[in-house]
Design a protein around this motif. Structure first.
Motif, PDB file in Angstrom:
ATOM      1  N   GLY A 199       0.787  -1.220   0.000  1.00 20.47           N
ATOM      2  CA  GLY A 199       0.000   0.000   0.000  1.00 20.47           C
ATOM      3  C   GLY A 199       0.817   1.267   0.000  1.00 20.47           C
ATOM      4  N   GLU A 200       2.123   1.176   0.311  1.00 14.59           N
ATOM      5  CA  GLU A 200       2.966   2.374   0.288  1.00 14.59           C
ATOM      6  C   GLU A 200       3.481   2.639  -1.121  1.00 14.59           C
ATOM      7  N   SER A 201       4.161   3.790  -1.277  1.00  8.15           N
ATOM      8  CA  SER A 201       4.656   4.212  -2.586  1.00  8.15           C
ATOM      9  C   SER A 201       6.165   4.032  -2.662  1.00  8.15           C
ATOM     10  N   LEU A 202       6.627   3.617  -3.816  1.00  5.50           N
ATOM     11  CA  LEU A 202       8.053   3.551  -4.117  1.00  5.50           C
ATOM     12  C   LEU A 202       8.375   4.715  -5.046  1.00  5.50           C
ATOM     13  N   ARG A 203       9.241   5.630  -4.583  1.00  2.00           N
ATOM     14  CA  ARG A 203       9.510   6.869  -5.308  1.00  2.00           C
ATOM     15  C   ARG A 203      10.940   6.841  -5.850  1.00  2.00           C
ATOM     16  N   ILE A 204      11.060   7.137  -7.149  1.00  2.21           N
ATOM     17  CA  ILE A 204      12.353   7.138  -7.825  1.00  2.21           C
ATOM     18  C   ILE A 204      12.463   8.424  -8.641  1.00  2.21           C
ATOM     19  N   TRP A 205      13.647   9.015  -8.599  1.00  2.00           N
ATOM     20  CA  TRP A 205      13.906  10.256  -9.347  1.00  2.00           C
ATOM     21  C   TRP A 205      15.014   9.996 -10.355  1.00  2.00           C
ATOM     22  N   ILE A 206      14.775  10.390 -11.627  1.00  2.00           N
ATOM     23  CA  ILE A 206      15.765  10.230 -12.685  1.00  2.00           C
ATOM     24  C   ILE A 206      16.037  11.614 -13.269  1.00  2.00           C
ATOM     25  N   PRO A 207      16.989  12.372 -12.705  1.00  2.67           N
ATOM     26  CA  PRO A 207      17.339  13.679 -13.292  1.00  2.67           C
ATOM     27  C   PRO A 207      18.111  13.483 -14.586  1.00  2.67           C
ATOM     28  N   GLY A 208      17.859  14.372 -15.545  1.00  2.00           N
ATOM     29  CA  GLY A 208      18.515  14.256 -16.844  1.00  2.00           C
ATOM     30  C   GLY A 208      18.030  13.050 -17.617  1.00  2.00           C
ATOM     31  N   CYS A 209      16.698  12.842 -17.653  1.00  3.81           N
ATOM     32  CA  CYS A 209      16.133  11.628 -18.269  1.00  3.81           C
ATOM     33  C   CYS A 209      16.121  11.694 -19.784  1.00  3.81           C
ATOM     34  N   SER A 210      16.361  12.859 -20.375  1.00  6.32           N
ATOM     35  CA  SER A 210      16.365  13.023 -21.837  1.00  6.32           C
ATOM     36  C   SER A 210      15.002  12.589 -22.400  1.00  6.32           C
ATOM     37  N   THR A 211      14.973  11.702 -23.406  1.00  7.94           N
ATOM     38  CA  THR A 211      13.719  11.308 -24.057  1.00  7.94           C
ATOM     39  C   THR A 211      13.031  10.132 -23.378  1.00  7.94           C
ATOM     40  N   GLY A 212      13.516   9.703 -22.205  1.00 13.83           N
ATOM     41  CA  GLY A 212      12.747   8.793 -21.359  1.00 13.83           C
ATOM     42  C   GLY A 212      13.052   7.320 -21.472  1.00 13.83           C
ATOM     43  N   GLU A 213      13.995   6.901 -22.321  1.00 16.14           N
ATOM     44  CA  GLU A 213      14.243   5.470 -22.480  1.00 16.14           C
ATOM     45  C   GLU A 213      14.675   4.818 -21.170  1.00 16.14           C
ATOM     46  N   GLU A 214      15.580   5.479 -20.424  1.00 11.02           N
ATOM     47  CA  GLU A 214      16.063   4.890 -19.172  1.00 11.02           C
ATOM     48  C   GLU A 214      14.956   4.849 -18.124  1.00 11.02           C
ATOM     49  N   ALA A 215      14.128   5.880 -18.077  1.00  8.31           N
ATOM     50  CA  ALA A 215      13.012   5.893 -17.121  1.00  8.31           C
ATOM     51  C   ALA A 215      12.049   4.740 -17.403  1.00  8.31           C
ATOM     52  N   TYR A 216      11.717   4.512 -18.681  1.00  5.45           N
ATOM     53  CA  TYR A 216      10.834   3.404 -19.025  1.00  5.45           C
ATOM     54  C   TYR A 216      11.508   2.058 -18.735  1.00  5.45           C
ATOM     55  N   SER A 217      12.827   1.978 -18.901  1.00  2.00           N
ATOM     56  CA  SER A 217      13.533   0.726 -18.613  1.00  2.00           C
ATOM     57  C   SER A 217      13.410   0.360 -17.138  1.00  2.00           C
ATOM     58  N   ILE A 218      13.600   1.324 -16.246  1.00  4.39           N
ATOM     59  CA  ILE A 218      13.471   1.064 -14.811  1.00  4.39           C
ATOM     60  C   ILE A 218      12.021   0.726 -14.467  1.00  4.39           C
ATOM     61  N   ALA A 219      11.061   1.385 -15.115  1.00  2.86           N
ATOM     62  CA  ALA A 219       9.651   1.065 -14.872  1.00  2.86           C
ATOM     63  C   ALA A 219       9.339  -0.377 -15.294  1.00  2.86           C
ATOM     64  N   ILE A 220       9.901  -0.822 -16.400  1.00  6.99           N
ATOM     65  CA  ILE A 220       9.686  -2.204 -16.853  1.00  6.99           C
ATOM     66  C   ILE A 220      10.269  -3.183 -15.845  1.00  6.99           C
ATOM     67  N   LEU A 221      11.483  -2.896 -15.331  1.00  8.50           N
ATOM     68  CA  LEU A 221      12.079  -3.765 -14.314  1.00  8.50           C
ATOM     69  C   LEU A 221      11.188  -3.851 -13.076  1.00  8.50           C
ATOM     70  N   LEU A 222      10.701  -2.699 -12.609  1.00 11.00           N
ATOM     71  CA  LEU A 222       9.821  -2.691 -11.434  1.00 11.00           C
ATOM     72  C   LEU A 222       8.550  -3.486 -11.685  1.00 11.00           C
ATOM     73  N   TYR A 223       7.968  -3.339 -12.875  1.00 10.44           N
ATOM     74  CA  TYR A 223       6.741  -4.080 -13.193  1.00 10.44           C
ATOM     75  C   TYR A 223       7.003  -5.589 -13.161  1.00 10.44           C
ATOM     76  N   GLU A 224       8.127  -6.007 -13.729  1.00 12.35           N
ATOM     77  CA  GLU A 224       8.450  -7.435 -13.739  1.00 12.35           C
ATOM     78  C   GLU A 224       8.664  -7.966 -12.320  1.00 12.35           C
ATOM     79  N   CYS A 225       9.363  -7.191 -11.477  1.00 12.15           N
ATOM     80  CA  CYS A 225       9.587  -7.633 -10.096  1.00 12.15           C
ATOM     81  C   CYS A 225       8.284  -7.668  -9.300  1.00 12.15           C
ATOM     82  N   LEU A 226       7.440  -6.650  -9.472  1.00 15.28           N
ATOM     83  CA  LEU A 226       6.145  -6.644  -8.781  1.00 15.28           C
ATOM     84  C   LEU A 226       5.262  -7.784  -9.256  1.00 15.28           C
ATOM     85  N   ASP A 227       5.358  -8.128 -10.537  1.00 16.57           N
ATOM     86  CA  ASP A 227       4.575  -9.236 -11.063  1.00 16.57           C
ATOM     87  C   ASP A 227       5.029 -10.562 -10.460  1.00 16.57           C
TER      88      ASP A 227
END
Length: 786
Positions: free
Chosen positions: A114-142
């Motif tokens: 029920g709590e939140s996991l907060r991550i900050w990606i400064p200098g994310c550019s066009t977002g590929e790295e941010a989406y990569s970390i989100a995919i990893l989190l989704y796979e681990c949560l799954d």
């Protein structure tokens, strides 16, 4: 001796000059864009500027500075050039393997459901790295089946890059590092592009943010700042690392690029994986000190420091102040005091008049004055503080051993610009010239004037008594005033307390109202999330419906700009995803002689649906329908254009027309009389007159009505046979007079395995031999028997 050659000196001078010009270039970029690159590494800055110079065929920095000053758009282009947006999905696979196997499971393990996991990606550019970390989190949560809300903040100073990251649409080159399984699970193909699915997109928030000057995000579980620090100089890196430490929760994770390090900050970060540059926040004595310095630009710091230095230079020291007065006035031993009678500076030998009190160092003049002078000097100080004018007491005296010390006490206020108010200069002028008793060792017979000891002591006692009486009276008055003020303050405090109690009650009421509002907001938020989910499903249904119909559809707004289109529409109009929002007249169509914009304008103006058949340059036929776009409130919000492919139908129509023409030619040119009868024998169509009756006269009438008497009986018999048995039948009717016979053939036509109508063919021919052994009656009877 200077060992440098003239060429080396010239080269160094040119380098210094280039650096000065680069500073001016960066100042223009800062002025135009609001972003300061003065702390970026100089070599990187030089390379990027030289790249722009090569594009414009400029060889000197000074020439490029001149070009930059006269071309406003160049500053923004250079700004984009200085932003090195090198990123990709799952860059450095070893790092992401460490995250998936070790770091992310640990973060999730420490998070209650029920709590939140907060991550900050400064200098994310066009977002590929941010989406990569989100995919990893989704796979681990799954895998763990945990219900944890994930919030990933992707920030960058490049707003165009942020817009692309928000869109989540990438080309085939961008997704090359993704496995086919991840590509299928987390992306949707749209023409030649791939869009991130909503289950991943909902985990991320992209926003413009300058990590150098904007406040940081807080309460974070991980900061992923990869390949940003390598472009910054050491002072700025030392500023950012404590900020990341401040932003992280206890045991938060800091992920840096493989070429970056934390430098000397081992006291606030602990290394977890040296190779992958993964660090954990460390709580130590150093980490609790005030090392945090929120970013400001170096130029701002420089300006502030220079202003402080200038002010400091303008404020003279007390030693300079005293020296100034001593230059213009003869000054005996003196003491400089402030409003509180604190000693600030001592000039000359004041030991005769001042005695430091015992105990810790105290530098207040009343505590240091000799008791014999205290009453006199304190009276003068009070008077001078109240009325800032020069005051003095002449010929006051006190005894020191066998000597009587005579002096003048002068108090002068210091009134100068840039000098604090209330400074007083206390000066002691010593006029001692007599001795109380003769020196026993002296052989001189000279006499000296002596002052009776008792009278002097009595005068001093009277002065002290007078000072004490006045001081006591003043203290009593001050005490009475203080009591009155305390009473007034007490009443005010009581009133304030009552007001605070009332305010507290109001705050309690406001708190209850806020709690109620919060519950309402939670309810509304839940409803909005449900609506969003329903809207998402509706959009999916609409997309699948439009795609499955294979009808090319184009949605236009009031200004005839593209709102949406189906994939089939790209065969008629040259469209790509980035064309959404563009006017219709900017696009090129594949239609022959069709002014699409004029027809859309006409429908939008008249609200009358337009339908017509159109043809493309590749010989395909489409049925075009232009209708007004109506909302549920019956408001016109644009135009809808649909195209239905009718190429196959047009080809069929052409074939049918050709066959119809062929049939019409054969039908009218046949020598035999052919007629179509219904099941009641009524003539539906006929190609020739029948027994001297025209075609129009016989249509709609019974066929038997137009036969001769000899033809009617065989016709009825054959008709009944065809209807009963369902097969064809023939019969022949002889003509005695003209020597001709009439041949009839009946053929049933079927529809759905039932007889629909009957085709009857009537043919004439001459008898081959009238005197033959068989008569026409025999032939007739044979045919009827058959």
């Amino acid at each position: 001796m200077d060992t440098k050659t003239p060429d080396a000196k010239t080269k160094n001078a040119d380098s210094v000059l280039s650096s000065e010009i680069v500073v001016k270039i960066l100042a223009i970029v800062h002025q135009q864009t609001g972003h300061d690159f003065s702390h970026y590494k100089k070599k990187t800055i030089h390379r990027r500027i030289q790249r722009r110079m090569q594009i414009h065929y400029i060889s000197k920095f000074s020439d490029y500075l001149d070009y930059l000053e006269h071309t406003p758009d160049e500053a923004h282009i250079l700004f984009k050039e200085l932003l090195i947006g090198v990123t990709s999905f799952f860059r450095d696979e070893e790092v992401f393997t460490a995250l998936k196997d070790t770091i992310i499971p640990t973060l999730l393990k420490n998070k209650p459901s029920g709590e939140s996991l907060r991550i900050w990606i400064p200098g994310c550019s066009t977002g590929e790295e941010a989406y990569s970390i989100a995919i990893l989190l989704y796979e681990c949560l799954d895998q763990t089946k945990q219900r944890i809300k994930v919030q990933i903040f992707g920030t960058d100073i490049d707003t165009d890059a942020i817009d692309k990251a928000r869109l989540g649409l990438y080309g085939e080159m961008n997704i090359a590092a993704l496995t086919p399984e991840r590509l299928e699970q987390f992306f949707t193909k749209e023409n030649k592009f791939y869009r991130v699915k909503s289950k991943i997109r909902e985990m991320l928030v992209f926003a413009p943010h300058n990590v150098i000057k904007d406040p940081p995000f807080t309460k974070l579980d991980m900061v992923c700042c990869r390949n940003l620090l390598i472009y910054l100089d050491n002072p700025l890196q030392k500023t950012l690392l404590p900020i990341f430490h401040y932003s992280l929760n206890e045991e938060g994770i800091l992920l840096l690029g493989t070429s970056e390090s934390i430098g000397n900050y081992l006291d606030i970060f602990t290394s977890i994986d040296k190779k992958c540059k993964i660090f954990k926040k460390r709580l130590s004595i150093a980490s609790r000190q005030a090392i945090l310095n929120f970013p400001v630009t170096s130029r701002q710091l420089h300006n502030v420091a220079s202003m402080m230095d200038k002010q400091k230079d303008k404020t003279p020291s007390f030693q300079q102040l005293i020296s100034k007065y001593l230059l213009f006035h003869y000054a005996p031993p003196s003491v400089l005091v402030n409003k509180q009678n604190e000693v600030i500076y001592i000039h000359g030998r004041t030991g005769k008049f001042l005695e430091p009190p015992p105990g810790p160092g105290q530098w207040k003049l009343p505590d240091m004055i000799r008791s014999e002078l205290k009453a006199t000097i304190m009276d003068l100080l009070s008077h001078t503080h109240a009325n800032p004018h020069e005051t003095c007491v002449k010929s006051t005296s006190f005894n020191e051993g066998t000597k009587q010390i005579k002096l003048n006490v002068i108090i002068k206020p210091i009134i100068e610009n840039n000098i604090p108010d209330g400074l007083l200069l206390v000066m002691f002028e010593d006029h001692t010239d007599t001795v109380l008793q003769a020196d026993p060792t002296s052989s001189s017979t000279t006499t000296h004037t002596t002052i009776p000891q008792s009278n002097t002591h009595l005068l001093e006692l009277e002065k002290e008594l007078k000072y004490t009486t006045e001081n006591l009276q003043s203290s009593i008055e001050e005490l009475e005033i203080s009591n009155e003020e305390l009473k007034s303050n007490n009443e005010e405090l009581q009133s304030t307390n009552e007001e605070l109690q009332s305010t507290n009650e109001e705050m309690e009421t406001s708190k209850e109202e806020l709690q109620s509002l919060n519950e309402e907001l939670v309810t509304i938020n839940t409803e909005l999330q449900t609506r969003i989910s329903q809207l998402s499903h509706s959009n999916d249904d609409m997309k699948n419906l439009l795609d499955s119909t294979e009808i090319a559809t184009l949605f236009l707004d009031k200004k005839l700009c593209i709102k949406r289109f189906t994939p089939k529409a790209t065969k008629i109009i040259h469209l790509i995803d980035s064309d959404i929002g563009r006017p219709l007249h900017h696009l090129v169509t594949n239609l022959e002689k069709v002014a699409l914009e004029e027809q859309a304008n006409m429908v939008a103006r008249t609200l009358i649906t337009l339908e017509r058949e159109v043809r493309t340059f590749d010989s395909e036929w489409w049925y075009m329908r232009v209708t007004p776009y109506r909302t549920q409130t019956n408001t016109i919000e644009g135009v809808v254009i649909t195209f239905d492919n009718i190429t196959a139908r047009k080809r069929t129509e052409k074939k049918l027309a050709s066959l119809e023409q062929l049939w019409e030619s054969i039908w009218t040119q046949l020598p035999d009389c052919i007629a179509e009868l219904d099941l009641n024998g009524i003539i539906q169509q006929c190609n020739q007159p029948l027994n001297d009756h025209s075609i129009n006269a016989i249509l709609g009438h019974p066929y038997v009505n137009f036969l001769t008497s000899k033809e009617r009986a065989p016709f009825k018999y054959a008709m009944a046979h065809v209807l009963d048995n369902g097969d064809s039948n023939t019969f022949t009717v002889p003509y005695d007079k003209e020597g001709q016979s009439c041949y009839f053939r009946m053929i049933p036509l079927y529809e759905n395995q039932k007889i629909k109508s009957i085709i009857i063919i009537r043919t004439h021919w001459e008898e081959p031999n009238i005197n033959s052994s068989k008569s026409t009656e025999d032939i007739y009877h044979e045919s009827t028997d058959k």
